[in-house]
Each structure stands twice: as C-alpha cells, then as structure tokens.
Write an enzyme that holds these catalytic residues in place. Structure first.
Site, PDB file in Angstrom:
ATOM      1  N   ASN A  73       0.829  -1.202   0.000  1.00  0.00           N
ATOM      2  CA  ASN A  73       0.000   0.000   0.000  1.00  0.00           C
ATOM      3  C   ASN A  73       0.858   1.245   0.000  1.00  0.00           C
ATOM      4  O   ASN A  73       1.986   1.234   0.478  1.00  0.00           O
ATOM      5  CB  ASN A  73      -0.911  -0.001   1.232  1.00  0.00           C
ATOM      6  CG  ASN A  73      -0.193   0.463   2.484  1.00  0.00           C
ATOM      7  OD1 ASN A  73      -0.243   1.624   2.847  1.00  0.00           O
ATOM      8  ND2 ASN A  73       0.511  -0.454   3.148  1.00  0.00           N
ATOM      9  N   ASN A 131       3.860   5.424  15.858  1.00  0.00           N
ATOM     10  CA  ASN A 131       4.101   4.911  14.516  1.00  0.00           C
ATOM     11  C   ASN A 131       5.449   5.424  14.032  1.00  0.00           C
ATOM     12  O   ASN A 131       5.548   6.498  13.456  1.00  0.00           O
ATOM     13  CB  ASN A 131       2.958   5.338  13.586  1.00  0.00           C
ATOM     14  CG  ASN A 131       3.151   4.805  12.176  1.00  0.00           C
ATOM     15  OD1 ASN A 131       4.240   4.369  11.808  1.00  0.00           O
ATOM     16  ND2 ASN A 131       2.096   4.833  11.378  1.00  0.00           N
ATOM     17  N   CYS A 134       6.048   3.780   9.268  1.00  0.00           N
ATOM     18  CA  CYS A 134       5.509   3.893   7.913  1.00  0.00           C
ATOM     19  C   CYS A 134       6.638   4.156   6.911  1.00  0.00           C
ATOM     20  O   CYS A 134       7.369   5.129   7.042  1.00  0.00           O
ATOM     21  CB  CYS A 134       4.474   5.008   7.864  1.00  0.00           C
ATOM     22  SG  CYS A 134       3.699   5.123   6.251  1.00  0.00           S
ATOM     23  N   THR A 200       5.104  -2.149   7.756  1.00  0.00           N
ATOM     24  CA  THR A 200       5.256  -2.720   6.413  1.00  0.00           C
ATOM     25  C   THR A 200       6.697  -2.592   5.897  1.00  0.00           C
ATOM     26  O   THR A 200       7.470  -1.784   6.378  1.00  0.00           O
ATOM     27  CB  THR A 200       4.291  -2.037   5.430  1.00  0.00           C
ATOM     28  OG1 THR A 200       4.510  -0.631   5.505  1.00  0.00           O
ATOM     29  CG2 THR A 200       2.858  -2.363   5.769  1.00  0.00           C
ATOM     30  N   CYS A 341       4.385 -43.112  -3.607  1.00  0.00           N
ATOM     31  CA  CYS A 341       4.990 -42.381  -4.726  1.00  0.00           C
ATOM     32  C   CYS A 341       4.117 -42.472  -5.974  1.00  0.00           C
ATOM     33  O   CYS A 341       3.618 -43.541  -6.331  1.00  0.00           O
ATOM     34  CB  CYS A 341       6.374 -42.946  -5.015  1.00  0.00           C
ATOM     35  SG  CYS A 341       7.164 -42.184  -6.448  1.00  0.00           S
ATOM     36  N   CYS A 344       6.182 -38.657 -10.127  1.00  0.00           N
ATOM     37  CA  CYS A 344       6.290 -37.361 -10.823  1.00  0.00           C
ATOM     38  C   CYS A 344       7.741 -36.942 -11.026  1.00  0.00           C
ATOM     39  O   CYS A 344       8.025 -36.043 -11.823  1.00  0.00           O
ATOM     40  CB  CYS A 344       5.540 -36.273 -10.068  1.00  0.00           C
ATOM     41  SG  CYS A 344       6.294 -35.839  -8.480  1.00  0.00           S
ATOM     42  N   CYS A 376      23.009 -38.579   0.470  1.00  0.00           N
ATOM     43  CA  CYS A 376      21.952 -37.632   0.852  1.00  0.00           C
ATOM     44  C   CYS A 376      22.406 -36.779   2.026  1.00  0.00           C
ATOM     45  O   CYS A 376      22.800 -37.307   3.063  1.00  0.00           O
ATOM     46  CB  CYS A 376      20.673 -38.382   1.225  1.00  0.00           C
ATOM     47  SG  CYS A 376      19.406 -37.327   1.951  1.00  0.00           S
ATOM     48  N   CYS A 382      13.724 -32.336  -1.326  1.00  0.00           N
ATOM     49  CA  CYS A 382      12.807 -33.287  -1.960  1.00  0.00           C
ATOM     50  C   CYS A 382      11.500 -33.385  -1.183  1.00  0.00           C
ATOM     51  O   CYS A 382      10.416 -33.451  -1.763  1.00  0.00           O
ATOM     52  CB  CYS A 382      13.467 -34.659  -2.085  1.00  0.00           C
ATOM     53  SG  CYS A 382      14.119 -35.281  -0.528  1.00  0.00           S
ATOM     54  N   CYS A 386       7.817 -32.594  -2.870  1.00  0.00           N
ATOM     55  CA  CYS A 386       6.953 -33.764  -3.094  1.00  0.00           C
ATOM     56  C   CYS A 386       5.478 -33.393  -2.916  1.00  0.00           C
ATOM     57  O   CYS A 386       5.096 -32.836  -1.896  1.00  0.00           O
ATOM     58  CB  CYS A 386       7.308 -34.891  -2.125  1.00  0.00           C
ATOM     59  SG  CYS A 386       6.246 -36.339  -2.356  1.00  0.00           S
TER      60      CYS A 386
HETATM   61  C1  FMN Z   1      -3.447  -0.036   3.718  1.00  0.00           C
HETATM   62  C2  FMN Z   1      -2.592  -0.047   4.930  1.00  0.00           C
HETATM   63  C3  FMN Z   1      -2.520   1.068   5.732  1.00  0.00           C
HETATM   64  C4  FMN Z   1      -1.723   1.051   6.863  1.00  0.00           C
HETATM   65  N1  FMN Z   1      -1.712   2.149   7.656  1.00  0.00           N
HETATM   66  C5  FMN Z   1      -0.979   2.147   8.797  1.00  0.00           C
HETATM   67  C6  FMN Z   1      -1.015   3.228   9.678  1.00  0.00           C
HETATM   68  O1  FMN Z   1      -1.697   4.217   9.465  1.00  0.00           O
HETATM   69  N2  FMN Z   1      -0.282   3.167  10.810  1.00  0.00           N
HETATM   70  C7  FMN Z   1       0.469   2.069  11.109  1.00  0.00           C
HETATM   71  O2  FMN Z   1       1.102   2.044  12.172  1.00  0.00           O
HETATM   72  N3  FMN Z   1       0.511   1.001  10.284  1.00  0.00           N
HETATM   73  C8  FMN Z   1      -0.192   1.020   9.140  1.00  0.00           C
HETATM   74  N4  FMN Z   1      -0.189  -0.088   8.339  1.00  0.00           N
HETATM   75  C9  FMN Z   1       0.631  -1.243   8.699  1.00  0.00           C
HETATM   76  C10 FMN Z   1      -0.192  -2.290   9.464  1.00  0.00           C
HETATM   77  O3  FMN Z   1      -0.667  -1.786  10.689  1.00  0.00           O
HETATM   78  C11 FMN Z   1       0.645  -3.537   9.753  1.00  0.00           C
HETATM   79  O4  FMN Z   1       1.722  -3.199  10.573  1.00  0.00           O
HETATM   80  C12 FMN Z   1       1.173  -4.227   8.519  1.00  0.00           C
HETATM   81  O5  FMN Z   1       0.234  -4.160   7.479  1.00  0.00           O
HETATM   82  C13 FMN Z   1       1.543  -5.696   8.757  1.00  0.00           C
HETATM   83  O6  FMN Z   1       0.459  -6.472   9.180  1.00  0.00           O
HETATM   84  P1  FMN Z   1      -0.418  -7.405   8.184  1.00  0.00           P
HETATM   85  O7  FMN Z   1       0.522  -8.324   7.490  1.00  0.00           O
HETATM   86  O8  FMN Z   1      -1.394  -8.088   9.082  1.00  0.00           O
HETATM   87  O9  FMN Z   1      -1.096  -6.476   7.235  1.00  0.00           O
HETATM   88  C14 FMN Z   1      -0.976  -0.091   7.185  1.00  0.00           C
HETATM   89  C15 FMN Z   1      -1.051  -1.205   6.366  1.00  0.00           C
HETATM   90  C16 FMN Z   1      -1.860  -1.197   5.259  1.00  0.00           C
HETATM   91  C17 FMN Z   1      -1.954  -2.430   4.409  1.00  0.00           C
END
Ligand code: FMN
Ligand code: FAD
Ligand code: SF4
Lengths: 428, 441
Positions: A73, A131, A134, A200, A341, A344, A376, A382, A386
């Site tokens: 995102n 936060n 981000c 993220t 088996c 494949c 091995c 493997c 499988c």
């Molecule tokens: C669309 C979107 C918006 C997000 N907005 C925020 C946000 O405003 N503040 C924040 O701390 N994390 C934000 N995140 C991160 C999520 O809180 C989370 O840490 C991250 O997506 C990982 O978790 P998940 O795999 O369950 O999505 C956002 C994630 C997504 C996908």
C-alpha cells in the site's frame, strides 16, 4: 475453559487479537463492528495532521492462482480530523470499556506530541502506539520510518512521549533496518513499555509491463509502498523472536505481520508476543475471521493444556538457537514411501539441479526413484517439493557421533561428522 | 435398545460412491473456498449451516471447530454430508458456478469434518438444566431425532416412540447404500443419543398401541415425525404376483437383511422419481444384469435428479420411456414373468393400440408412498390436507401443543428438510413450554 485475556505492557484485552492500525480501524463505527465480531483490541488508524491520499493505493501479488498472497500500500496516516477521531474514540471506549483501544500517533513537534497524547488519554485510550514505521510518504516528511531507523531519534521521541503519557506506550518498529535489536533497545531505553512489530516492508509490488509503470499505478506513475500480508510473516516472526531472545531486551511485544488465522497467532505468541495485530487478512476477508481465531486458539489451548495466554508467550524462544549452536552431528536422510509415490520425479529433478544429485531413477523399471542415502545430505528439498503427503520423510540416522555444535568444535575441537554429498564435482 | 444389524446384509457389497478426502485434499479444497460474505450456500441449506465458516475452519486446521459449526445447525450433519443432493442445494449455489469453475465440494468437506468428529468421539453437547417439562416425539426418523436432541439441550425430558426396531427412519432403512449404509446411520443415532436422557420406546406404534390421549396424559407437548406410509401398489391384473414389491420395502430388506437376488435376470423399476433412480442403481450394484427403468413420461419429465439418472445410465440401466403399466403376467408358481405397458404420448396420455411387453422376474414399484395424516384422528384442531399434516411456519399444528415436521408435514422431501423442520419445531415447542403452555388433558 482457558482464559484468553491478554496483557501487553499493562494494556488488557479480552483476547490477544487486535486490529493493527490501518483502514480496518479508520473510524469508531468500524471498530464497534469489529469488537462486536470478537476482536479484543484495536489500534486506531494513525492520528496526526490529516493527509490527502492517492488512488489507487493498494497492490496485491497474485501468486500461482492465489490472490493477494502478498499485499502492498501507498496509503498514509488518517485523512480525518483529530476532533472526529478523538470524539469517536471516546464513544468506543464508553461502549466497550473492557476492550483495548490503542491510539496510534505520528506528529512532528514536541508540542504536537504533548497535545495528541493528552487528547488520547482524555478519550479513554488504554495505550499509545508510536508509529515509527511507515515506510512511504511520511518518512520523506521526517516521520514514520525516518524516526524508526535512527535509534537515537527513536529513543528521544519515545522519552518525550513517556514524559507526557500516563498510559502504556508501545513503539511500533519498522522492519526496514538491518538488525531490529538496536531499535527495540532504543525504544526500551527511551522508556517504552513495549514494542509492536512489524510495520510494512519497503517494496515495489510489481510493474505494469505493458505500460512500463511500477504498481500500484497512480495516474501514469507508481511509487514504492509497504509490503504486508501472509508473505511477510516469516520476516516478522524472525524480528519478534530476535528481540525476545536478546538478553538486554525485556519489555513486552505485540506481534504483527501476516497473521491470517489462529495458528499464525500461536506462532507469534510462541516467539514472544503477548498480543497479535492483524491488518491485511481483515482487509481481504473482513472482521469475521476473528471468530475462528478465538475458537481455534481456545481448542488448541484445551488440547495442549494451557490455561492462560501468558503460559504460551515465548514458549518456543528457548529452542531458537544460533546456527553455531545447532547439533551439527545430527543426521537425517530422505526416505521415499514406494506405496505412496506417484512417479512425478519432482524430487529427482530438485535433487539433481538444486541439491546434491543423490536421487536416481528406479533401477527395477518402476516409477519410484531411489535415494542414495550415502550421499543424501538431509537438506529436505525433496520433501518440500513432493506433492504427496508423507511420501518423503526425513528419517534420523544413528551415525554414532555424539551431539556437538560448530561452536563447540571451534572452541574445544570436538569431533564433527564427515561431510556428505560433496562428491568431488568431477568435470567431464 | 438393540440396534445390531446383521453382518451379511445385502448392502455390504456397496462401496462409497464419493470417496472421502485425505487431510491434504480437504485442506486444498477448503483453501479454494472464497469465504463469500452473506454466502448463497448458507441460504440454500435448509438447516442454514454456516458453510464458509466451517470450511475456513478446515483450512485453518480447526477440524473440531469445523464439525461443531456444522452440528450447531444440523445435528445430522454427518449423514447429510453423504445423502444430501448437494448438486441442487449448497454446491449448486456456489458462486464458482457463475465463473464456470468447479464448485466447492461442500458435501465432501462436511463429511471430512463430521467423520473426524465421530472418529475422535467429539460429542460437543450436554443436556440443558431440567425444565421439568416432558415432550414426546412420535417416529424415530431424522425429524424426530433432530427435535429430540434440540429439546434435550434445552433441558426438557424427551421420549422417542418408534414403531420399528431401528432408529434413524429412512436414513437407516432407505438411503441408497452407495451413499450411506445402515450401520453408519445407526452409529449417528447412537452418537446423537449420547447426550443422555432421551428415552426410547421402540416397537410401539401410535395411535394403535399408544393413543393420542395416552400421550396427552403423559406429556406436555407432542412432536409428530412419523414420515410417510408404505409404498403405493397397483391394482392391475396379476400385480399381486410374487416378485412384485414396493421399492422402499425392497430397499429396506436389502439394507437390513441378507436377501439374495442372484437368480434375478430381468428387473424392472416402475417410476421416475428419486426412489426409482436409487432402486435401479442399487439393483445394478447388487449384480442384476438387466435393469429397466419404466416411466410413463419422457427423460426430461422425470422428477428424479438429472445427476442421479446420468449416473444410472453410465451404470448400464436401460430406460423405457412413456411406458405405463397395464398388466402383469405370472408363471405357474405365480411368480411375475413380464409386464405389459401402455405407451404414452408427450402429454402422458395413452396412444391407442400401442403396448409393449418386457420380461421381468423382479418388479419394484416406486410410484410413491402413502401418507399417514389420517393417523392423527382424535387430535382436535389438527388439520390434514392431501394426507399431509398442516402446520404454521414453526411446525405448530392446529392442536394445542402438537407440532409436526419432516415427510409427514412436507409430503416427502429430503433428510435435511426433516432435520430443519424438527429443529425449528423444537425451538417453537421450547417457547410454548417456557411460556407455560401444555397439551396435557
Ligand atoms: C493499507 C494499509 C494502511 C496502513 N496504515 C498504517 C497506519 O496508518 N499506521 C500504522 O502504524 N501502520 C499502518 N499499516 C501497517 C499495518 O498496521 C501492519 O503493521 C502491517 O500491514 C503488517 O500487518 P499485516 O501483514 O497483518 O497487514 C498499514 C497497512 C496497510 C496495508
Ligand atoms: C428410497 C428412499 C431414498 C431416499 N434417499 C434420500 C437421499 O439420498 N437423501 C435425502 O436427503 N433424502 C432421501 N430420502 C428422503 C428421506 O429419507 C426422508 O425425507 C427423511 O428420512 C424423512 O425423515 P422423517 O423423520 O420425516 O421420516 P422417516 O425417515 O420416514 O422416519 C419416520 C419414522 O417414524 C416411524 N413411524 C412411522 N409410523 C409410526 C407410528 N405410527 N408410530 C411410531 N412410529 C412410526 C417409522 O418407522 C420411521 O422410523 C429418501 C427416501 C426414500 C424413500
Ligand atoms: S474497495 Fe471500495 S473504496 Fe476501494 S475501490 Fe472498491 S469500491 Fe472503491
């Protein structure tokens, strides 16, 4: 019946399942529906000076028929006014006094921090989440991961926040760092009551190769965004566990990243999380997923004899070892069950091209390949490829060597077993 | 009660038509489910099973939870997984059908979860706190059993009266053996009764052995779930020859006893409904070489399911369309030897002068079952229409404290409808009793 109550740094919730700060926690009305569906807590969509978003905002990886195996995102923090958000927060707390509401914040100046913290407390929030994670848009403005990537700044802002806050403070860490531990320690040194991770991961989800534009496409350009969803879980699990086993780190963790169901949640808890947060799976399937998270976790606890969440927190951490401390003398080989088996030959090509050339065609004209156990190396490739359940199993070999690690070998000269599968590599 | 079936029942030769899933297969199929919101499969299940939820639980490896989701709505979910015509119910409504993609195999997933519950001995439910109220369920089939279990969970004292020796009704005695054998139904009954405190009186017929007045003096509410009556027969020349029998009767014999059909060369099943289609497939399964389905309409006019007929055809059943029985011929031992049919036109009207004779040494009549509504004489206010007991939407009849559900009310549908109606009536009985009502005289 086991007790699912969770306590993360003094933030109590009826179960360990929280919504992560993201679109599912954009408004009071949504959070009310989420609590009605069973969620134990919600981290409010990050509050700060309202921003303007772009469209599109999201990208999904379609991987071999699976939609959104990974998600990304380019959305920023809240685009709604602080007044509206805090008013709704107070209303949610009034209706759900026992559920955890955590106010996620991201502002610039000391004065702003002071104001939004006080307003969160006044609204009845049970905790604050900073936060610092981000990875797009906000960091370019000196916030989000720009803070989270600098331990000194992280520590300083955390200590401001602590000085203004009478409620628990969690620092949300960014995974966009080489080693998570110094960042967790910085938050701890700043006085944080706990950390939450991961936010993220910086990413480009794909490229529209007809138009030659990175995705998600906004008009005729694209930007890097934050990667999340099921695909990031292994990265998140490692980061949670790295903190949990660090001897200097001793504050609680709220685990985030790719949680889709109760099993994923148990993994996070086992590696040291007191609660887990979910964003993407809720965006894809709705608040209702919590129903089986609660049911599945409850049944698991009954089956395993756990009474409380706390009993499970960090259960797998002691077994999380350094590579150098693994038992290097432990030996296993692949065994193919001839009755299962299907012929494949996936294992054969995998071993030949991707491992150690020790699975060979059947010598009796049948379909079942033969493992040369003397060669091995027991790598598992493997077994992983499988398609038939339990057809290839990794079986322990008693090679007569006592348990011993590489580190012991280096320090005490203890014996290690001879290598296998490195057969000379003769060129034709 | 003794519910032991003979080992050498004729039905023992049948294998399951649809094979059970392995763990891996079940999970793969479950992960294909779209987890639709407000899903059509829930709407199309008469018992309203929360299908997406139970399937997601399988995907999440919460099989015990998956089974409970099923049983919460349908206590006979194990047999329904095998016997429901899912092609026309849940599976038929799966949104994948709109994408021209294979629909989710909901029945097989339901079987996977419920079989696991039976194997592990998960029973989930306990009797509710005693309300001091007594309810009787007349008939021991799916409708009564579903009602009895729900009532027991609500804390009422429950008695089931069954005229035969086995419980489960047609689920035990009528279901095609390639879908489910009798022992499976019996074990479901035992599983269901493990809630405890459901009193069984078998070998007792109402009202001849125990009158409605007797019941009213003992119980606070009555649920009627006695299903349909005997096979309808034909009054045609030599129709009473040996070897001409009702299809439901024959199927019950095959399921419960070691009948021998090895001497049968040519069998004819008369009818075009689902009982007829089951019967032809069962005869083929038992090894009868030549099996003819004789129906007075054409292929597209049959009331039996098209998917069942498609299977019957591939199994070698030969149709004789537009054939209405006219007379039977018998040999010296008065055993049936052939059937003569009047040929019919598109509107099922006789074509004058056209007849056809087909040799037969076994003829099964699958032309419907009688209705038992008249047995209710003496229950003032209870109405019967076309032999069916009339009720409101909740299953209440016009007689105070008397409810009905299943085939006797709906005229003959499926097991799942009987369960839904029994369950629904139980909820209504509960409200009635808790509101101080009683049918006692
Ligand atoms: C669309 C979107 C918006 C997000 N907005 C925020 C946000 O405003 N503040 C924040 O701390 N994390 C934000 N995140 C991160 C999520 O809180 C989370 O840490 C991250 O997506 C990982 O978790 P998940 O795999 O369950 O999505 C956002 C994630 C997504 C996908
Ligand atoms: C051959 C055949 C195949 C079928 N196949 C399927 C299928 O594949 N899938 C499906 O979903 N449905 C099928 N059905 C329909 C299904 O079996 C019925 O809809 C269902 O069993 C109805 O349940 P019930 O409880 O109303 O009645 P029943 O199952 O008929 O049970 C009624 C019970 O009441 C007892 N009883 C009757 N009279 C009295 C009395 N006077 N006093 C006391 N007890 C009495 C009977 O002995 C019986 O045990 C089939 C039906 C037949 C005939
Ligand atoms: S999910 Fe809703 S807001 Fe987003 S593009 Fe679709 S309709 Fe618009």
């Amino acid at each position: 019946m086991p007790d699912l109550t969770s306590n993360t740094a003094g933030i109590i919730s009826p179960n360990p399942f929280w919504l992560a700060s993201a679109p599912p926690t954009n408004s009071g009305r949504q959070i009310i529906r989420a609590f009605e569906a069973g969620w134990g807590g919600a981290v409010w969509k990050t509050l700060g000076q309202p921003i303007q978003n772009v469209s599109s905002r999201f990208g999904g990886i379609q991987w071999r028929g699976q939609r959104a195996a990974g998600f990304n995102n380019v959305e920023l923090i809240t685009d709604r006014s602080l007044d509206a958000n805090f008013k709704e927060m107070a209303e949610v707390k009034r209706l759900f006094p026992k559920h955890a509401v955590i106010s996620s914040l991201m502002v610039e100046t000391k004065e702003e921090w002071k104001e939004v913290i006080q307003r969160s407390i006044d609204a009845g929030a049970d905790g604050i989440e900073l936060n610092f994670g981000c990875p797009h848009g906000m960091c370019e403005r000196g916030m989000g991961s720009a803070v989270g990537q600098e331990p000194a700044v992280n520590k300083e802002i955390t200590s401001w926040v602590k000085s203004y806050s009478s409620i628990p403070v969690l620092v949300k860490l960014t995974p966009n760092v080489g080693d998570i531990v110094p960042h967790g320690l910085a938050a701890q040194a700043g006085g944080a009551d706990g950390v939450s991770l991961i936010n993220t991961i910086k990413s480009i989800i794909g490229v529209d190769i007809d138009r030659m534009i990175p995705e998600p496409v906004v008009g005729n350009k694209g930007s890097n965004g934050g990667y999340c969803g099921a695909a990031v879980r292994p990265i998140a699990l490692h980061m949670v566990a790295a903190l949990a086993r660090d001897p200097g780190f001793n504050i609680p963790v709220s685990g985030i990243g790719g949680v889709t169901n109760w099993r994923d949640a148990v993994e996070f808890i086992a590696l040291g999380s007191s609660s887990v947060q979910v964003c993407t799976e809720v965006m894809l399937r709705g608040y209702r997923i919590v129903e089986d998270m609660i049911d599945g976790l409850t049944r698991f606890m009954v089956e395993q004899g756990f009474q409380t969440i706390d009993e499970m927190v960090g259960k797998a951490v002691p077994a999380y070892s350094e590579w150098g401390d693994l038992d290097i003398n432990f030996e296993s080989v692949a065994k193919i069950d001839p009755d299962k088996c299907i012929g494949c030959n996936r294992c054969m090509v995998a071993c030949h091209d991707g491992a150690h050339q020790c699975i060979h065609p059947s010598t009796d004209g049948g379909i079942v390949p033969v493992v040369d156990e003397s060669e091995c190396v027991g790598c598992n490739l493997c077994e992983i490829v499988c398609p038939v359940p339990d057809c290839i199993t990794m079986v322990e070999v008693d090679n007569g060597f006592p348990e011993g690690s590489w580190n012991e070998h280096l320090t005490t000269g203890s014996t290690i077993r001879p290598k296998k599968g490195s057969h000379g590599y003769d060129m034709p | 009660m003794n519910q032991k079936l003979p080992e050498d029942r004729a039905e023992a030769v049948f294998e399951d038509f649809k094979r059970a899933y392995t763990d891996e297969q079940a999970r793969a199929e479950a992960n294909r489910c779209l987890y639709c919101y407000d899903a059509p499969c829930i709407q199309s299940c008469p018992t309203g099973i929360d299908v997406p939820t139970f399937i997601r639980r399988i995907a999440n490896e919460n099989v015990s939870g998956a089974a409970q989701t099923i049983f919460d709505s349908n206590i006979l979910g194990m047999s329904c997984a095998r016997v429901c015509p899912v092609e026309t119910l849940c599976v038929g409504s799966c949104v994948y059908n709109h994408m021209d993609s294979p629909a989710i195999q909901i029945g097989k997933l339901q079987r996977y979860a419920t079989d696991a519950a039976f194997e592990a001995g998960w029973t989930y439910y306990e009797a509710g706190e005693d309300t001091g109220k007594k309810v009787v369920c007349v008939g021991g089939g799916p409708a009564s059993l579903a009602a009895a279990h729900r009532l027991r969970r609500q804390g009422h004292q429950v008695t089931v009266i069954e005229k035969g020796h086995f419980l489960g009704g047609l689920n035990t005695t009528g279901i095609a053996s390639y879908k489910m054998k009798a022992d499976r139904s019996i074990s479901e009954v035992e599983w269901l009764l493990s809630i405890g405190g459901i009193d069984i009186r078998s070998g007792v017929s109402v009202p001849d052995q125990l009158s409605w007045d007797d019941l009213k003096s003992e119980f606070d509410a009555i649920f009627i779930g006695f299903g349909l009556g005997e096979d309808s027969l034909l009054s045609l020349p030599s129709a009473d020859s040996e070897g001409v029998i009702g299809a439901v009767d024959f199927i019950a014999q095959m399921k419960l006893s070691p009948i021998d059909v090895s001497s049968v060369q040519n069998a004819i099943v008369i009818g075009g409904g689902n009982t007829a289609l089951d019967a032809v497939r069962e005869l083929r399964g038992l090894g009868v070489e030549s099996v003819t389905l004789a129906y007075r309409g054409g292929e597209s006019q049959m009331s039996g399911y098209a998917h069942e007929w498609a299977e019957a055809k591939t199994e070698g059943v030969v149709p004789s369309w537009r054939s209405q029985p006219l007379s039977f011929a018998a040999d010296a031992d008065s055993r049936v030897s052939s059937v003569t049919f009047q040929m019919m036109d598109e509107n099922k009207q006789p074509i004058s002068g056209q007849t056809k004779t087909i040799p037969a040494d076994l003829v099964l009549l699958a032309i419907g079952q009688g209705k038992l509504g008249s047995l209710t004489t003496g229950l003032d206010g209870l109405q019967v229409e076309w032999g069916k007991i009339v009720t409101d939407d909740d299953g209440a009849t016009g007689a105070q404290g008397v409810y009905a559900g299943g085939d006797c009310r709906n005229g003959g549908k499926e097991v799942v409808n009987a369960v839904a109606e029994g369950d629904q009536a139980a909820q209504a009985i509960h409200s009635f009793l808790m509101g101080g009502g009683s049918c006692r005289t």
